[in-house]
Design a protein around this motif. Structure first.
Motif, PDB file in Angstrom:
ATOM      1  N   GLY A  33      62.100  54.387  36.858  1.00 15.82           N
ATOM      2  CA  GLY A  33      61.170  53.329  36.491  1.00 15.82           C
ATOM      3  C   GLY A  33      60.798  52.497  37.687  1.00 15.82           C
ATOM      4  O   GLY A  33      60.693  52.999  38.806  1.00 15.82           O
ATOM      5  N   GLU A  34      60.616  51.210  37.446  1.00 15.47           N
ATOM      6  CA  GLU A  34      60.293  50.322  38.545  1.00 15.47           C
ATOM      7  C   GLU A  34      61.067  49.025  38.428  1.00 15.47           C
ATOM      8  O   GLU A  34      61.484  48.631  37.342  1.00 15.47           O
ATOM      9  CB  GLU A  34      58.793  50.059  38.661  1.00 15.47           C
ATOM     10  CG  GLU A  34      58.164  49.357  37.503  1.00 15.47           C
ATOM     11  CD  GLU A  34      56.656  49.160  37.701  1.00 15.47           C
ATOM     12  OE1 GLU A  34      56.026  49.869  38.508  1.00 15.47           O
ATOM     13  OE2 GLU A  34      56.124  48.268  37.031  1.00 15.47           O
ATOM     14  N   ALA A  35      61.261  48.402  39.587  1.00 15.77           N
ATOM     15  CA  ALA A  35      61.909  47.097  39.678  1.00 15.77           C
ATOM     16  C   ALA A  35      60.905  46.134  40.292  1.00 15.77           C
ATOM     17  O   ALA A  35      60.172  46.500  41.219  1.00 15.77           O
ATOM     18  CB  ALA A  35      63.162  47.187  40.545  1.00 15.77           C
ATOM     19  N   MET A  36      60.869  44.931  39.762  1.00 12.60           N
ATOM     20  CA  MET A  36      59.931  43.924  40.254  1.00 12.60           C
ATOM     21  C   MET A  36      60.680  42.640  40.549  1.00 12.60           C
ATOM     22  O   MET A  36      61.468  42.176  39.715  1.00 12.60           O
ATOM     23  CB  MET A  36      58.856  43.651  39.199  1.00 12.60           C
ATOM     24  CG  MET A  36      57.984  44.845  38.893  1.00 12.60           C
ATOM     25  SD  MET A  36      57.344  44.805  37.199  1.00 12.60           S
ATOM     26  CE  MET A  36      58.799  45.279  36.281  1.00 12.60           C
ATOM     27  N   TRP A  37      60.458  42.098  41.723  1.00 16.17           N
ATOM     28  CA  TRP A  37      60.938  40.764  42.068  1.00 16.17           C
ATOM     29  C   TRP A  37      59.700  39.873  42.111  1.00 16.17           C
ATOM     30  O   TRP A  37      58.806  40.088  42.916  1.00 16.17           O
ATOM     31  CB  TRP A  37      61.613  40.761  43.435  1.00 16.17           C
ATOM     32  CG  TRP A  37      63.023  41.236  43.481  1.00 16.17           C
ATOM     33  CD1 TRP A  37      64.147  40.448  43.423  1.00 16.17           C
ATOM     34  CD2 TRP A  37      63.508  42.578  43.662  1.00 16.17           C
ATOM     35  NE1 TRP A  37      65.279  41.236  43.538  1.00 16.17           N
ATOM     36  CE2 TRP A  37      64.919  42.532  43.687  1.00 16.17           C
ATOM     37  CE3 TRP A  37      62.882  43.817  43.787  1.00 16.17           C
ATOM     38  CZ2 TRP A  37      65.701  43.668  43.847  1.00 16.17           C
ATOM     39  CZ3 TRP A  37      63.650  44.950  43.947  1.00 16.17           C
ATOM     40  CH2 TRP A  37      65.048  44.869  43.972  1.00 16.17           C
ATOM     41  N   ARG A  38      59.655  38.891  41.215  1.00 12.45           N
ATOM     42  CA  ARG A  38      58.480  38.027  41.104  1.00 12.45           C
ATOM     43  C   ARG A  38      58.882  36.570  41.319  1.00 12.45           C
ATOM     44  O   ARG A  38      59.964  36.152  40.895  1.00 12.45           O
ATOM     45  CB  ARG A  38      57.861  38.176  39.723  1.00 12.45           C
ATOM     46  CG  ARG A  38      57.466  39.614  39.416  1.00 12.45           C
ATOM     47  CD  ARG A  38      56.125  39.669  38.725  1.00 12.45           C
ATOM     48  NE  ARG A  38      55.803  40.989  38.232  1.00 12.45           N
ATOM     49  CZ  ARG A  38      55.177  41.919  38.934  1.00 12.45           C
ATOM     50  NH1 ARG A  38      54.820  41.683  40.167  1.00 12.45           N
ATOM     51  NH2 ARG A  38      54.898  43.096  38.404  1.00 12.45           N
ATOM     52  N   PRO A  39      57.977  35.776  41.955  1.00 10.40           N
ATOM     53  CA  PRO A  39      58.290  34.373  42.233  1.00 10.40           C
ATOM     54  C   PRO A  39      58.639  33.594  40.969  1.00 10.40           C
ATOM     55  O   PRO A  39      58.060  33.807  39.908  1.00 10.40           O
ATOM     56  CB  PRO A  39      57.009  33.837  42.871  1.00 10.40           C
ATOM     57  CG  PRO A  39      56.333  35.039  43.449  1.00 10.40           C
ATOM     58  CD  PRO A  39      56.666  36.164  42.497  1.00 10.40           C
TER      59      PRO A  39
END
Length: 135
Positions: A33-39
């Protein structure tokens, strides 16, 4: 590439994530899948989403969330401390009674990195290897 200390901003954005979970008895599961680091006002919100495939079972959607702070501490979604990421890579751990979670971060091929968890306890005994690549 050398060893450089990672800072929180290095992780921001979308990453492709592949993971293998190997049980002590040899059973294997895979996650893609995917990993997201968001502010976030407190740092970066981490969220991963993808498909978990356990042999003999239908594939299922899986996700998890954490908060990463400027000092690279990682917090569970409910506010409990989880662990601190070593800025140059390396090992750390987390005791979650009655299980021990030991982790190694490897940043030597940045912007690709790996995270390896070894989990041991009375009911858990597995290794989880994750590979992150920029999306």
């Amino acid at each position: 590439m050398g060893r450089f200390a990672r800072v929180l901003a290095d992780f921001e954005g979308v990453w492709q994530l592949s993971r293998e979970i190997v049980q002590a008895d040899g059973g294997r599961a895979r996650f893609a899948g995917e990993a997201m680091w968001r502010p976030d006002p407190e740092g970066l919100r981490y969220e991963e989403r993808g498909l978990l495939q356990i042999p003999g079972q239908p594939a299922m959607q899986a996700e998890r969330r954490y908060l990463w702070r400027d000092d690279l501490t990682v917090w569970f979604d409910d506010g409990r401390f989880f662990h601190q990421v070593p800025p140059e890579g390396g090992e750390t751990g987390h005791w979650c009674d009655p299980d021990q979670y030991d982790v190694a971060y490897e940043f030597g091929r940045w912007p690709e990195f790996t995270v390896r968890w070894q989990v041991r306890g009375p009911r858990k005994d597995y290794e989880m290897r994750s590979l992150y690549r920029r999306g």
